[in-house]
Design an enzyme around this catalytic site. Structure first.
Site, PDB file in Angstrom:
ATOM      1  N   ASP A   8       0.881  -1.168   0.000  1.00  0.00           N
ATOM      2  CA  ASP A   8       0.000   0.000   0.000  1.00  0.00           C
ATOM      3  C   ASP A   8       0.919   1.218   0.000  1.00  0.00           C
ATOM      4  O   ASP A   8       2.150   1.082  -0.129  1.00  0.00           O
ATOM      5  CB  ASP A   8      -1.009  -0.039   1.166  1.00  0.00           C
ATOM      6  CG  ASP A   8      -0.369   0.116   2.534  1.00  0.00           C
ATOM      7  OD1 ASP A   8       0.880   0.218   2.607  1.00  0.00           O
ATOM      8  OD2 ASP A   8      -1.097   0.141   3.533  1.00  0.00           O
ATOM      9  N   CYS A  66       2.715  -3.796   3.919  1.00  0.00           N
ATOM     10  CA  CYS A  66       1.994  -2.586   4.334  1.00  0.00           C
ATOM     11  C   CYS A  66       2.735  -2.037   5.552  1.00  0.00           C
ATOM     12  O   CYS A  66       3.895  -2.403   5.771  1.00  0.00           O
ATOM     13  CB  CYS A  66       0.510  -2.868   4.585  1.00  0.00           C
ATOM     14  SG  CYS A  66       0.134  -4.054   5.889  1.00  0.00           S
ATOM     15  N   HIS A  99       7.040 -25.642   7.383  1.00  0.00           N
ATOM     16  CA  HIS A  99       5.968 -26.340   8.119  1.00  0.00           C
ATOM     17  C   HIS A  99       4.559 -25.993   7.643  1.00  0.00           C
ATOM     18  O   HIS A  99       3.681 -26.843   7.674  1.00  0.00           O
ATOM     19  CB  HIS A  99       6.055 -26.016   9.622  1.00  0.00           C
ATOM     20  CG  HIS A  99       7.193 -26.699  10.313  1.00  0.00           C
ATOM     21  ND1 HIS A  99       7.306 -26.768  11.677  1.00  0.00           N
ATOM     22  CD2 HIS A  99       8.286 -27.341   9.814  1.00  0.00           C
ATOM     23  CE1 HIS A  99       8.410 -27.430  12.007  1.00  0.00           C
ATOM     24  NE2 HIS A  99       9.028 -27.776  10.885  1.00  0.00           N
TER      25      HIS A  99
HETATM   26  C1  RB5 Z   1      -1.765   2.418   6.698  1.00  0.00           C
HETATM   27  O1  RB5 Z   1      -1.708   3.564   7.484  1.00  0.00           O
HETATM   28  C2  RB5 Z   1      -1.687   1.172   7.581  1.00  0.00           C
HETATM   29  O2  RB5 Z   1      -2.844   1.051   8.338  1.00  0.00           O
HETATM   30  C3  RB5 Z   1      -1.455  -0.058   6.746  1.00  0.00           C
HETATM   31  O3  RB5 Z   1      -0.306   0.112   5.995  1.00  0.00           O
HETATM   32  C4  RB5 Z   1      -1.265  -1.363   7.487  1.00  0.00           C
HETATM   33  O4  RB5 Z   1      -0.325  -1.237   8.503  1.00  0.00           O
HETATM   34  C5  RB5 Z   1      -2.447  -2.105   7.880  1.00  0.00           C
HETATM   35  O5  RB5 Z   1      -2.388  -3.219   8.421  1.00  0.00           O
END
Ligand code: RB5
Length: 147
Positions: A8, A66, A99
């Site tokens: 993301d 993320c 595993h």
């Molecule tokens: C984005 O701010 C954040 O919430 C996302 O990258 C992630 O950590 C969600 O699990």
């Protein structure tokens, strides 16, 4: 080995570094985005990679990144046949292949530094599922829960 990868906006830098690292190693990388830091929603990108891995019938593995790696893995694990593991250390990355036959690695850019992240990726992509009966039986039980 082919690797499908996505992130993301919070993890774009680490995604680019991993793409460059894997490409230099001669691996085929399918970058499913995003390409800008414009805020986006991690479930949309987890879905892209999960569907790609699902369709590949074992031919490719996925990497999702993320902020924490957690949202990506929660989303990816909603898809049948997907076993996504959040890893912040190399031992877990190795063991989840060995595993659990994990087919998606999830990493948090806000959790691990670049050097460790690349080592985690290495541990994941260079380890095969053990295929020992006891591990296969347990993975089969996970699969059964999807029905
Ligand atoms: C984005 O701010 C954040 O919430 C996302 O990258 C992630 O950590 C969600 O699990």
């Amino acid at each position: 080995m082919t690797i499908a990868i996505a992130s993301d906006h919070a993890a774009l830098k680490l995604k680019s570094a991993i793409v460059e690292y894997l490409t230099k190693k001669g691996l085929e990388v399918v970058d499913l985005g995003p390409q800008t830091e414009i805020p986006c929603d991690y479930p949309d990108y987890a879905e892209k990679v999960a569907k790609k891995v699902q369709k590949s019938s074992g031919a490719l593995v996925g990497i999702l990144i993320c902020g924490t790696g957690i949202g990506m893995s929660i989303t990816a694990n909603k898809f049948k046949g997907i076993r996504a593991a959040v890893c912040s250390d190399t031992f877990s990355a190795r063991m989840t292949r060995l595993h659990n036959d994990a087919n998606i690695l999830s990493i948090g850019e806000r959790v691990v530094g670049l050097g460790l992240a690349l080592d985690i990726v290495d541990a994941f992509i260079t380890t095969e599922f053990s295929s020992e009966e006891r591990h296969q039986k347990r993975v089969d039980k996970i699969t059964k829960l999807e029905k």
